[in-house]
Design a protein around this motif. Structure first.
Motif, PDB file in Angstrom:
ATOM      1  N   LEU A 126       0.821  -1.203   0.000  1.00 57.71           N
ATOM      2  CA  LEU A 126       0.000   0.000   0.000  1.00 57.71           C
ATOM      3  C   LEU A 126       0.857   1.255   0.000  1.00 57.71           C
ATOM      4  CD1 LEU A 126      -2.638  -1.059   2.658  1.00 57.71           C
ATOM      5  CD2 LEU A 126      -2.849  -1.139   0.178  1.00 57.71           C
ATOM      6  N   SER A 127       2.054   1.164   0.519  1.00 56.83           N
ATOM      7  CA  SER A 127       2.955   2.315   0.600  1.00 56.83           C
ATOM      8  C   SER A 127       4.279   1.967  -0.056  1.00 56.83           C
ATOM      9  CB  SER A 127       3.165   2.708   2.059  1.00 56.83           C
ATOM     10  OG  SER A 127       1.979   3.175   2.610  1.00 56.83           O
ATOM     11  N   TRP A 128       4.212   1.713  -1.335  1.00 58.61           N
ATOM     12  CA  TRP A 128       5.380   1.328  -2.111  1.00 58.61           C
ATOM     13  C   TRP A 128       6.462   2.383  -1.982  1.00 58.61           C
ATOM     14  CZ3 TRP A 128       6.974   3.903  -6.689  1.00 58.61           C
ATOM     15  CH2 TRP A 128       8.009   3.270  -7.359  1.00 58.61           C
ATOM     16  N   GLY A 161       5.581   7.876   1.570  1.00 63.07           N
ATOM     17  CA  GLY A 161       4.471   8.743   1.223  1.00 63.07           C
ATOM     18  C   GLY A 161       4.971   9.893   0.374  1.00 63.07           C
ATOM     19  N   GLY A 162       4.028  10.639  -0.174  1.00 61.31           N
ATOM     20  CA  GLY A 162       4.357  11.769  -1.032  1.00 61.31           C
ATOM     21  C   GLY A 162       4.557  13.047  -0.243  1.00 61.31           C
ATOM     22  N   VAL A 163       5.245  14.005  -0.875  1.00 55.76           N
ATOM     23  CA  VAL A 163       5.595  15.270  -0.231  1.00 55.76           C
ATOM     24  C   VAL A 163       4.951  16.427  -0.984  1.00 55.76           C
ATOM     25  CG1 VAL A 163       7.521  16.814   0.314  1.00 55.76           C
ATOM     26  CG2 VAL A 163       7.769  14.360   0.631  1.00 55.76           C
ATOM     27  N   HIS A 171      10.701  13.852  -3.743  1.00 51.59           N
ATOM     28  CA  HIS A 171       9.245  13.770  -3.891  1.00 51.59           C
ATOM     29  C   HIS A 171       8.611  12.795  -2.907  1.00 51.59           C
ATOM     30  CE1 HIS A 171       9.205  16.293  -7.406  1.00 51.59           C
ATOM     31  NE2 HIS A 171      10.207  15.600  -7.900  1.00 51.59           N
ATOM     32  N   PHE A 172       9.434  11.989  -2.247  1.00 50.96           N
ATOM     33  CA  PHE A 172       8.940  11.000  -1.304  1.00 50.96           C
ATOM     34  C   PHE A 172       9.708  11.107   0.008  1.00 50.96           C
ATOM     35  CE2 PHE A 172       8.112   9.232  -5.470  1.00 50.96           C
ATOM     36  CZ  PHE A 172       6.809   8.796  -5.350  1.00 50.96           C
ATOM     37  N   PHE A 173       9.064  10.693   1.085  1.00 50.68           N
ATOM     38  CA  PHE A 173       9.724  10.570   2.378  1.00 50.68           C
ATOM     39  C   PHE A 173       9.565   9.122   2.831  1.00 50.68           C
ATOM     40  CE2 PHE A 173       5.359  11.085   3.489  1.00 50.68           C
ATOM     41  CZ  PHE A 173       5.194  10.337   4.642  1.00 50.68           C
ATOM     42  N   LEU A 208       1.356  10.239   5.010  1.00 53.33           N
ATOM     43  CA  LEU A 208       1.380   8.778   4.998  1.00 53.33           C
ATOM     44  C   LEU A 208      -0.047   8.301   4.740  1.00 53.33           C
ATOM     45  CD1 LEU A 208       3.250   6.328   5.533  1.00 53.33           C
ATOM     46  CD2 LEU A 208       2.449   6.380   7.893  1.00 53.33           C
ATOM     47  N   ARG A 209      -0.189   7.292   3.923  1.00 53.64           N
ATOM     48  CA  ARG A 209      -1.524   6.791   3.620  1.00 53.64           C
ATOM     49  C   ARG A 209      -2.249   6.402   4.909  1.00 53.64           C
ATOM     50  NH1 ARG A 209      -1.290   2.941  -1.686  1.00 53.64           N
ATOM     51  NH2 ARG A 209      -1.037   4.620  -3.186  1.00 53.64           N
TER      52      ARG A 209
END
Length: 155
Positions: free
Chosen positions: A33-35, A99-101, A85-87, A124-125
């Motif tokens: 779910l959080s690739w 997750g995305g930033v 773009h991701f953390f 975070l999702r």
């Protein structure tokens, strides 16, 4: 009539249980779910590259019961740095969730910034956060040192 409906429902559930692979049923493991892309994984390692900086969250909000997008970390980027773009959030030092930033240029969420600094919000999702909370990982999720964002110095 009720009995026929109940039998049909039972047969449908049994068919789904037998035909759908277990990995695709209902609750999936959060890693699917959080690739995590390679750039986010690199943000959690111990790189010695001096053109990048590993930034930990200044503030973390964990309120998934308030709805979507209510689990996030707030990162303060130093002047002259651009965020990935991701953390990444590490739990138990072996499980990594991403997750995305989203970037902001003004103070927000009660976090003040100095001139030239920027704020990055890492979401975070919600389903991943709920998964971690049901596994008893709330303390790890709320630790700023577990939230990492890689930022690169701009030329």
């Amino acid at each position: 009539m009720k009995r026929t409906w109940l039998i049909a429902l039972t047969l449908t559930l049994i068919t789904v249980a037998l035909l759908v692979p277990r990995s695709d049923r209902f609750l999936k493991k959060p890693s699917t779910l959080s690739w995590c892309p390679e750039s986010a994984i690199a943000s959690s390692d111990h790189s010695t590259d001096h053109s990048t900086e590993k930034i930990h969250a200044s503030k973390i909000i964990v309120e998934p019961w308030e709805g979507r997008h209510n689990v996030y970390g707030i990162f303060v980027l130093p002047s002259g740095y651009q965020a990935n773009h991701f953390f990444a959030v590490s739990v138990d030092e072996s499980n990594l969730y991403c997750g995305g930033v989203k970037m902001l240029d003004q103070p927000a969420y009660g976090v003040s910034i100095q001139p030239g600094e920027r704020i990055a919000i890492g979401h975070l999702r919600t389903r991943t956060a709920l998964w971690l909370l049901t596994k008893g990982k709330q303390e790890e999720l709320e630790q700023p040192s577990n939230w990492v964002l890689r930022a690169e110095k701009q030329g």
